[in-house]
Each structure stands twice: as structure tokens, then as C-alpha cells.
Scaffold this motif. Structure first.
Motif, PDB file in Angstrom:
ATOM      1  N   ARG A 105     -11.844  61.243  63.954  1.00  0.00           N
ATOM      2  CA  ARG A 105     -10.580  60.680  64.341  1.00  0.00           C
ATOM      3  C   ARG A 105     -10.836  59.785  65.573  1.00  0.00           C
ATOM      4  NH1 ARG A 105      -7.281  65.312  67.378  1.00  0.00           N
ATOM      5  NH2 ARG A 105      -7.582  66.065  65.259  1.00  0.00           N
ATOM      6  N   LEU A 106      -9.761  58.672  65.513  1.00  0.00           N
ATOM      7  CA  LEU A 106      -9.681  57.577  66.302  1.00  0.00           C
ATOM      8  C   LEU A 106      -8.718  58.100  67.393  1.00  0.00           C
ATOM      9  CD1 LEU A 106     -10.145  54.895  67.604  1.00  0.00           C
ATOM     10  CD2 LEU A 106      -8.522  53.757  66.238  1.00  0.00           C
ATOM     11  N   GLU A 107      -9.153  58.394  68.617  1.00  0.00           N
ATOM     12  CA  GLU A 107      -8.363  59.130  69.694  1.00  0.00           C
ATOM     13  C   GLU A 107      -7.462  58.217  70.343  1.00  0.00           C
ATOM     14  OE1 GLU A 107      -8.172  62.110  69.756  1.00  0.00           O
ATOM     15  OE2 GLU A 107     -10.244  63.217  68.999  1.00  0.00           O
ATOM     16  N   GLN A 108      -6.452  58.733  71.145  1.00  0.00           N
ATOM     17  CA  GLN A 108      -5.663  57.906  71.942  1.00  0.00           C
ATOM     18  C   GLN A 108      -6.420  57.077  73.161  1.00  0.00           C
ATOM     19  OE1 GLN A 108      -1.935  57.746  71.958  1.00  0.00           O
ATOM     20  NE2 GLN A 108      -2.494  58.174  69.756  1.00  0.00           N
ATOM     21  N   ASP A 109      -7.487  57.489  73.574  1.00  0.00           N
ATOM     22  CA  ASP A 109      -8.115  56.838  74.476  1.00  0.00           C
ATOM     23  C   ASP A 109      -9.242  55.591  73.953  1.00  0.00           C
ATOM     24  OD1 ASP A 109     -10.065  58.370  73.633  1.00  0.00           O
ATOM     25  OD2 ASP A 109     -10.612  59.223  75.722  1.00  0.00           O
ATOM     26  N   GLY A 110      -9.026  55.571  72.720  1.00  0.00           N
ATOM     27  CA  GLY A 110      -9.931  54.467  71.979  1.00  0.00           C
ATOM     28  C   GLY A 110     -11.410  55.265  71.631  1.00  0.00           C
ATOM     29  N   VAL A 154     -19.491  54.804  69.134  1.00  0.00           N
ATOM     30  CA  VAL A 154     -19.310  53.563  68.133  1.00  0.00           C
ATOM     31  C   VAL A 154     -20.012  52.731  68.411  1.00  0.00           C
ATOM     32  CG1 VAL A 154     -17.629  52.144  67.073  1.00  0.00           C
ATOM     33  CG2 VAL A 154     -17.028  54.481  67.659  1.00  0.00           C
ATOM     34  N   GLU A 155     -20.107  52.129  69.528  1.00  0.00           N
ATOM     35  CA  GLU A 155     -21.023  50.895  70.022  1.00  0.00           C
ATOM     36  C   GLU A 155     -22.467  50.968  69.703  1.00  0.00           C
ATOM     37  OE1 GLU A 155     -18.478  52.272  72.069  1.00  0.00           O
ATOM     38  OE2 GLU A 155     -17.447  50.703  72.165  1.00  0.00           O
ATOM     39  N   ARG A 156     -23.052  52.273  69.643  1.00  0.00           N
ATOM     40  CA  ARG A 156     -24.418  52.160  69.243  1.00  0.00           C
ATOM     41  C   ARG A 156     -24.511  52.620  68.083  1.00  0.00           C
ATOM     42  NH1 ARG A 156     -27.125  57.842  71.910  1.00  0.00           N
ATOM     43  NH2 ARG A 156     -25.854  58.449  69.675  1.00  0.00           N
ATOM     44  N   ASP A 157     -23.658  53.351  67.402  1.00  0.00           N
ATOM     45  CA  ASP A 157     -23.942  54.113  65.902  1.00  0.00           C
ATOM     46  C   ASP A 157     -23.000  53.464  64.733  1.00  0.00           C
ATOM     47  OD1 ASP A 157     -25.844  55.784  67.091  1.00  0.00           O
ATOM     48  OD2 ASP A 157     -24.652  57.369  67.456  1.00  0.00           O
ATOM     49  N   PRO A 217     -16.191  48.021  66.113  1.00  0.00           N
ATOM     50  CA  PRO A 217     -15.211  47.267  66.839  1.00  0.00           C
ATOM     51  C   PRO A 217     -15.474  47.850  68.253  1.00  0.00           C
ATOM     52  CG  PRO A 217     -14.075  48.937  65.524  1.00  0.00           C
ATOM     53  CD  PRO A 217     -15.803  48.913  64.984  1.00  0.00           C
ATOM     54  N   ASP A 218     -15.274  47.051  69.193  1.00  0.00           N
ATOM     55  CA  ASP A 218     -15.311  47.320  70.563  1.00  0.00           C
ATOM     56  C   ASP A 218     -14.026  48.004  71.212  1.00  0.00           C
ATOM     57  OD1 ASP A 218     -13.418  45.544  71.188  1.00  0.00           O
ATOM     58  OD2 ASP A 218     -14.677  44.129  71.917  1.00  0.00           O
ATOM     59  N   GLN A 262     -11.725  47.662  73.337  1.00  0.00           N
ATOM     60  CA  GLN A 262     -10.820  46.784  73.495  1.00  0.00           C
ATOM     61  C   GLN A 262      -9.827  46.781  71.908  1.00  0.00           C
ATOM     62  OE1 GLN A 262     -11.521  42.874  74.783  1.00  0.00           O
ATOM     63  NE2 GLN A 262     -11.555  43.495  76.862  1.00  0.00           N
ATOM     64  N   ALA A 263     -10.607  46.266  70.940  1.00  0.00           N
ATOM     65  CA  ALA A 263     -10.080  46.307  69.487  1.00  0.00           C
ATOM     66  C   ALA A 263      -9.633  47.935  69.285  1.00  0.00           C
ATOM     67  CB  ALA A 263     -10.904  46.071  68.708  1.00  0.00           C
ATOM     68  N   ARG A 264     -10.309  49.069  69.621  1.00  0.00           N
ATOM     69  CA  ARG A 264      -9.815  50.165  69.126  1.00  0.00           C
ATOM     70  C   ARG A 264      -8.585  50.618  70.069  1.00  0.00           C
ATOM     71  NH1 ARG A 264     -15.597  51.375  69.970  1.00  0.00           N
ATOM     72  NH2 ARG A 264     -14.780  52.869  71.730  1.00  0.00           N
ATOM     73  N   LEU A 265      -8.388  50.275  71.403  1.00  0.00           N
ATOM     74  CA  LEU A 265      -7.213  50.454  72.025  1.00  0.00           C
ATOM     75  C   LEU A 265      -6.095  49.628  71.794  1.00  0.00           C
ATOM     76  CD1 LEU A 265      -8.541  50.772  75.666  1.00  0.00           C
ATOM     77  CD2 LEU A 265      -7.346  52.510  74.556  1.00  0.00           C
ATOM     78  N   VAL A 266      -6.154  48.539  70.991  1.00  0.00           N
ATOM     79  CA  VAL A 266      -5.209  47.717  70.366  1.00  0.00           C
ATOM     80  C   VAL A 266      -4.759  48.507  69.245  1.00  0.00           C
ATOM     81  CG1 VAL A 266      -4.564  45.755  69.256  1.00  0.00           C
ATOM     82  CG2 VAL A 266      -5.682  45.340  71.473  1.00  0.00           C
ATOM     83  N   ALA A 267      -5.691  48.922  68.467  1.00  0.00           N
ATOM     84  CA  ALA A 267      -5.349  49.588  67.002  1.00  0.00           C
ATOM     85  C   ALA A 267      -4.644  51.097  67.292  1.00  0.00           C
ATOM     86  CB  ALA A 267      -6.824  50.032  66.597  1.00  0.00           C
ATOM     87  N   VAL A 268      -4.782  51.712  68.625  1.00  0.00           N
ATOM     88  CA  VAL A 268      -4.220  52.676  68.904  1.00  0.00           C
ATOM     89  C   VAL A 268      -2.679  52.447  69.258  1.00  0.00           C
ATOM     90  CG1 VAL A 268      -3.879  54.548  70.849  1.00  0.00           C
ATOM     91  CG2 VAL A 268      -6.033  54.217  69.601  1.00  0.00           C
TER      92      VAL A 268
END
Length: 249
Positions: A171-176, A187-190, A221-222, A224-230
Motif C-alpha cells: 500500500r502507498l500510504e498517506q505520508d508517501g 522504495v528509494e533503496r529497493d 519514484p521519489d 515528492q512524486a509519491r506525495l503528489v500521487a496521494v
């Protein structure tokens, strides 16, 4: 327990206790301190709780602040009764402002890492907001967000799924962040975890559905991108809730 869940529980505890402690601390000064100033101090407490936790924690803090303001700082003291019209107005404003500001504080915390210099991210958010205001079609907004998510997160595919939650996909959580079961995934590492990832969509606190994300291999995705997605999913949720219907798929 994930760190995200622990943070929310701590924030909820603070929402219940912090306004009480601050109201008690103000008791010795209540004859010299105007009720308006006391209410402002309690609003600061609400904002602090909301900035640390969730919307629910912020709302609980606002309710708690209004209750203890009434009990300790307005005559008759130690009673949940207010006699003065000015005091009633102040208590109502404290509750209303506390609720509003707590929502804004949560939004600011979620978006704090989205830099204003990233025109692409801002354009996505602005474009979705404009579409949501210009159309009453839940289908159109959901389709637009699907396309935006696919491009933003470099997905092979993306679909909207309405109904009962099935399975326990990552799950992509609310805090990214991304969680796999009870474990937080780096995500950044793996990169993305294997399989589809869900991004839940809610409106007014009610679950409406989820976008199922199908990442392309080797992408990461970094934050920033994940927070924009949320944020885009939140915009879709607001539109779906207002429309009172679900997208076609």
C-alpha cells in the motif's frame, strides 16, 4: 506496529491529553487572561497535534480543547455550562477554528516536501483541481487521475477498483511511504515491491475505492512524486464523494 500507525496513536493520545493539561495550566491565570487569548492558546495546541498526527487526531484535539475551555476557563467553573453570550461565542469559534486549522495543518505536513519550484507536480495538482471544479462526472476525474498516476509514477498500468477490500497488497500510504504487511518498504533503496500496489481513495473519512498501481520494472519514484500521487487520489476522493457515485472502472 508500523511507525505510521504508532505516530497516529501517539497523536490521538496527545489530542485527548494535551488540551486538558494546557487548560489546567491556564487555571491560575483565568481571572487575568481574556477568554479570547485562552482560546488562541488552545488553538495552537490543536495545530501542534494535527501537524504531528492525522485529521482525526486534529478533530479530537479541537473537541477536547473546546470542552476543557468550557469546563475550566468559563464561569461557572468546573461545569460543562456557559452562561455568558461572549463565552459561548468564543467556545464555538474555538471549536470551529480548531477543526479548520487542524485540517490545514495536516495538508501542509503532507505537502511540505513538494517544492514550489517543481512546476510539473504543481501543474498536475492544479489541473486535477480545475477538472474537479469544472465537471460533475466522477468518471472523468477518475480517468484523469489514472492517467496522471501512470505518468507520474512511471506505471505500466493503473485501474480504479471500487468495493470491498480484497487481499492485502502493498500500500502507498498517506505520508508517501509504502508498506508491505506490517513492514515499511524502502522504495528509494529497493524500488517498488512486487505486484500491484494499492492507493486508497476516501471522501469525508469514508472508504470509496482504490487505485491499483502496476509499476514498471526498475522504477523508484521519489517521495515528492509519491506525495503528489496521494494528493491526486484525495482530489479524486473528494469528487467521488460529492458526486455520490462511483467511476465505471
Amino acid at each position: 506496529m508500523s511507525s505510521h500507525s504508532l505516530r497516529n496513536r501517539l497523536a490521538l493520545a496527545a489530542a485527548l491529553v494535551a488540551p486538558l493539561l494546557v487548560a489546567l495550566a491556564l487555571v491560575p491565570f483565568r481571572t487575568d487572561l481574556s477568554n479570547a487569548n485562552a482560546a488562541l492558546i488552545l488553538v495552537v495546541v490543536v495545530v501542534a497535534v494535527a501537524a504531528f498526527g492525522s485529521r482525526i487526531a486534529g478533530a479530537v484535539a479541537a473537541l477536547s480543547a473546546a470542552a476543557w475551555f468550557d469546563f475550566f476557563l468559563t464561569p461557572p467553573y468546573q461545569q460543562f455550562t456557559i452562561n455568558g453570550d461572549d463565552d459561548i461565542g468564543t467556545a464555538v469559534l474555538l471549536l470551529a477554528v480548531g477543526l479548520l486549522v487542524s485540517q490545514l495543518a495536516v495538508r501542509v505536513r503532507r505537502l511540505q516536501v513538494i517544492t514550489v519550484t517543481d512546476a510539473g507536480h504543481l501543474a498536475r495538482i492544479h489541473g486535477t483541481a480545475e477538472l474537479a471544479q469544472a465537471t460533475t462526472s466522477a468518471d472523468a476525474v477518475a480517468a484523469h487521475v489514472r492517467d496522471e498516476l501512470a505518468e507520474l509514477l512511471q506505471l505500466r498500468g493503473c485501474r480504479f477498483e471500487y468495493g470491498t477490500l480484497l487481499g492485502r497488497p502493498p500500500r502507498l500510504e498517506q505520508d508517501g511511504s509504502v508498506s508491505v504487511g506490517r513492514r515499511r518498504w524502502d522504495v528509494e533503496r529497493d524500488g517498488w515491491p512486487e505486484g500491484e500496489i494499492e492507493l486508497r481513495v476516501s471522501g469525508q473519512g469514508h472508504y470509496l475505492g482504490r487505485f491499483m498501481l502496476d509499476p514498471a520494472p526498475g522504477t523508484a519514484p521519489d517521495l515528492q512524486a509519491r506525495l503528489v500521487a496521494v494528493t491526486l487520489a484525495d482530489q479524486a476522493g473528494a469528487t467521488l464523494d460529492t458526486a455520490g457515485r462511483t467511476p465505471a472502472g
